[in-house]
Design an enzyme around this catalytic site. Structure first.
Site, mmCIF file in Angstrom:
data_model
loop_
_atom_site.group_PDB
_atom_site.id
_atom_site.type_symbol
_atom_site.label_atom_id
_atom_site.label_comp_id
_atom_site.label_asym_id
_atom_site.label_seq_id
_atom_site.Cartn_x
_atom_site.Cartn_y
_atom_site.Cartn_z
ATOM 1 C CE LYS A 44 -0.448 -0.385 5.039
ATOM 2 N NZ LYS A 44 -1.351 -0.743 6.149
ATOM 3 N NE ARG A 140 -7.004 0.466 11.093
ATOM 4 C CZ ARG A 140 -5.756 0.261 10.654
ATOM 5 N NH1 ARG A 140 -4.856 1.212 10.744
ATOM 6 N NH2 ARG A 140 -5.414 -0.892 10.143
ATOM 7 C CE1 TYR A 262 11.588 31.981 4.874
ATOM 8 C CE2 TYR A 262 11.912 29.636 4.566
ATOM 9 C CZ TYR A 262 11.553 30.875 4.058
ATOM 10 O OH TYR A 262 11.163 30.990 2.770
ATOM 11 C CG MET A 310 8.199 24.024 0.098
ATOM 12 S SD MET A 310 7.161 25.069 -0.930
ATOM 13 C CE MET A 310 6.226 25.956 0.296
HETATM 14 C C1 PLP Z 1 -0.596 -1.699 6.917
HETATM 15 C C2 PLP Z 1 -1.194 -2.984 7.302
HETATM 16 C C3 PLP Z 1 -0.397 -4.140 7.402
HETATM 17 C C4 PLP Z 1 1.122 -4.075 7.333
HETATM 18 O O1 PLP Z 1 1.582 -3.563 8.552
HETATM 19 P P1 PLP Z 1 3.149 -3.390 8.874
HETATM 20 O O2 PLP Z 1 3.173 -2.937 10.283
HETATM 21 O O3 PLP Z 1 3.670 -2.371 7.931
HETATM 22 O O4 PLP Z 1 3.784 -4.715 8.673
HETATM 23 C C5 PLP Z 1 -1.028 -5.346 7.617
HETATM 24 N N1 PLP Z 1 -2.382 -5.423 7.765
HETATM 25 C C6 PLP Z 1 -3.172 -4.326 7.723
HETATM 26 C C7 PLP Z 1 -4.634 -4.463 7.913
HETATM 27 C C8 PLP Z 1 -2.606 -3.073 7.504
HETATM 28 O O5 PLP Z 1 -3.387 -1.982 7.482
#
Ligand code: PLP
Length: 365
Positions: A44, A140, A262, A310
């Site tokens: 992801k 969640r 800055y 930036m």
């Molecule tokens: C992001 C995620 C993972 C991977 O988690 P890591 O801590 O990066 O290994 C696995 N399962 C779900 C549901 C996630 O959201």
């Protein structure tokens, strides 16, 4: 008087070197630590900033057959890069009318999601492949365990679904002593027992290291693949996969008493050499590392001098005479890991990696 030495034209770009062999080695290492089933690649957020296309293809070539992304669009893009033959789970799910093609599998995160997909499967006369997410402690996404009881009483609700996995996600896996881990382990054991014969998917990166009770038929690590330490506070068993090299665009000499950047927050206490490099908070380098972060060059630590701008960062290179315009300094690497910098910035290595901007050229090797 300040003496200024300028860099080259056209100016160089920052380079994010991605060690794909390290990612593959990490995947093999994690696979060896998970004897109960395969290890997926969580790619992801563009493989945590390193490139989902390149990481996905390399893992697939190494034998990885399961991938996870967060969103439908990420899944479609990854499918185009991987071709058929790999399962791609979409953690955020997607509706039954989305034309996902084969092997893009939605994660079912609520009873409403489940009913929708099951109905589409029954109406279409073809079972819908899904992954059922049970919430055991994150609050969640995923079906709360109370909703599972509904399923147990009405097993007909599952008709129309091809249940590929039942999964859950650990909230505190990076704290091995946390009581939440065992609570989630037991809740997941009870929940998955309601689906006999359906494979389970449990551990993320840190979860893989919690022991046998956290192993399942499919692990889902992300961070550890990219070299983030799954064992905070202990030696990192993973190989770092990212190295960020940024060009020096100017070096100047300033007398004691002159301030830099800055807010004039940093003032030279001795005659100093200041190097200005081509990266800033717009490139994902946190502004909170102003006068706190450090770069590296030929074995020398180069402290940040003043605020992160930036597009620019200023370094005190008084003790590193080799730093000259056109040279590349290391901003992230073995001596300044995403974990180290994240800790200094009040965040985590995950955020350091996923924030890496688009202005760096990705170099794969
Ligand atoms: C992001 C995620 C993972 C991977 O988690 P890591 O801590 O990066 O290994 C696995 N399962 C779900 C549901 C996630 O959201």
């Amino acid at each position: 008087m300040t003496a200024i030495i300028e860099c080259c034209a056209p100016p160089k770009r920052g380079e994010l070197h991605v060690d794909i062999a390290a990612v593959v080695a990490n995947w093999r290492d994690l696979s060896a630590r998970h004897p109960t089933g395969p290890v997926a690649g969580v790619v992801k957020a563009d493989a945590y900033g390193l490139g989902a296309k390149q990481v996905g293809r390399a893992l697939q070539a190494a034998g990885c057959r399961h991938f996870f992304v967060a969103q439908f669009q990420e899944g479609m893009a990854l499918r185009a890069h991987l071709g058929p033959g790999a399962m791609i789970g979409v953690l955020g799910g997607f509706g039954p009318s989305a034309d996902a093609g084969a092997e893009l599998v939605p994660v079912i995160n609520s009873l409403a999601d489940l009913k929708e997909h099951a109905e589409a499967g029954r109406d279409g006369g073809m079972e819908r492949p899904v992954i059922l997410h049970v919430d055991t402690g994150m609050a969640r996404l995923g079906l709360p365990v109370e909703e599972l009881a509904v399923l147990a009483q009405e097993p007909g609700l599952l008709r129309g679904l091809d249940l590929r996995y039942v999964m859950t996600h650990l909230a505190c896996a990076d704290e091995p002593g946390h009581a939440m881990n065992d609570r989630q382990r037991r809740a997941f054991a009870a929940a998955s027992a309601l689906f006999p014969g359906v494979p389970r998917s449990f551990a993320n990166s840190s979860g893989l290291f919690l022991g046998e009770g956290y192993h399942s038929e499919l692990a889902r690590p992300g961070a550890a693949l990219y070299g983030i330490n799954p064992l905070p506070g202990q030696p990192n068993p993973m190989r770092l996969a990212a190295r960020l090299m940024v060009p020096v665009i100017q070096v100047r000499e300033i007398p004691a008493g002159v301030s830099v950047g800055y807010g004039a927050t940093w003032t030279a206490t001795r005659p100093s050499r200041i190097a200005t490099i081509s990266a800033g908070y717009a490139d994902g380098y946190p502004r909170s590392l102003s006068s706190k972060g450090w770069a590296w060059f030929e074995g020398r630590r180069l402290p940040l001098a003043g605020r992160v701008s930036m597009d620019l960062i200023t370094l005190d290179v008084t003790d590193a005479p080799g730093v000259k315009p056109g040279e590349m300094v290391q901003l992230i690497g073995p001596e300044a890991t995403p974990d180290d910098l994240g800790a200094a910035a009040g965040t985590i290595g995950y955020e350091m990696l996923t924030s890496l901007g688009q202005r760096y050229q990705r170099v794969y090797g």
